[in-house]
Design a protein around this motif. Structure first.
Motif, PDB file in Angstrom:
ATOM      1  N   THR A   1     -52.386   9.078  17.278  1.00 36.13           N
ATOM      2  CA  THR A   1     -53.530   8.242  17.213  1.00 36.13           C
ATOM      3  C   THR A   1     -53.700   7.428  15.877  1.00 36.13           C
ATOM      4  O   THR A   1     -53.775   6.262  15.733  1.00 36.13           O
ATOM      5  N   LEU A   2     -53.631   8.405  14.950  1.00 35.61           N
ATOM      6  CA  LEU A   2     -53.686   7.872  13.481  1.00 35.61           C
ATOM      7  C   LEU A   2     -52.553   6.915  13.024  1.00 35.61           C
ATOM      8  O   LEU A   2     -52.736   6.089  12.438  1.00 35.61           O
TER       9      LEU A   2
ATOM     10  N   ALA B   1     -61.397   6.690  14.689  1.00 38.61           N
ATOM     11  CA  ALA B   1     -60.487   8.027  15.026  1.00 38.61           C
ATOM     12  C   ALA B   1     -61.191   9.138  14.968  1.00 38.61           C
ATOM     13  O   ALA B   1     -61.177  10.099  15.932  1.00 38.61           O
TER      14      ALA B   1
END
Length: 171
Positions: free
Chosen positions: A14-15, A70
């Motif tokens: 995701t990051l 996030a």
């Protein structure tokens, strides 16, 4: 162990995606400064120096927003190991910030020396997109921490109990 690896993949993936997206957005949105070609070389006036500072600010805002998103998203979805998600997220947020910085700098790279040599006197030569200090990357984990800690602090693992069940009567 399987849960830990899954959390690791989700957090880092995701990051990483957010780092790539932020790097692309920063490259498109930030307005790099330019030099003015003179007979002795090139100069950058005060307004162009302000554009260089503005590039730092733009990067910091993107990093803070990406970190907040996030932190909120991963902390909400990765509930099995909240502390692990928090720690992995902070480390991955730093990495995502450096990915965004590298990508933006790479896409916004200009060979300034060659461009200045080739330019005529009075021409504008765009500088490479960059930041004054790499410390702007720290907005990524700061945003992540604010969101994740706020979310974790606001939730409780305690399940509500039936008040009638917890009452004890003594003779």
């Amino acid at each position: 162990m399987r849960s830990v690896l899954r959390d690791l993949a989700w957090v880092v993936g995701t990051l990483l995606v957010l780092g790539v997206v932020a790097g692309l957005v920063w490259w498109r949105v930030a307005d790099p400064p330019y030099y003015v070609r003179t007979s002795q070389g090139a100069v950058m006036d005060q307004a162009q120096l302000a554009r260089r500072v503005h590039a730092d600010g733009t990067f910091m805002v993107l990093g803070a927003v990406a970190g907040l998103l996030a932190g909120l998203g991963l902390t909400r979805t990765r509930r099995e190991e909240p502390l692990l998600t928090l720690l992995l997220g902070v480390v991955a947020a730093v990495g995502a910030g450096f990915v965004a910085l590298w990508l933006g700098r790479t896409l916004g790279h200009v060979d300034v020396r060659s461009a200045v040599r080739a330019a005529k006197v009075g021409a504008h030569v765009t500088d490479t997109l960059g930041v004054i200090t790499p410390a702007v990357v720290l907005m990524w984990p700061i945003g992540y921490l604010i969101a994740a800690v706020g979310l974790l602090w606001g939730t409780s693992d305690k399940t509500p109990t039936d008040p009638a069940a917890s009452v004890t009567l003594s003779p």
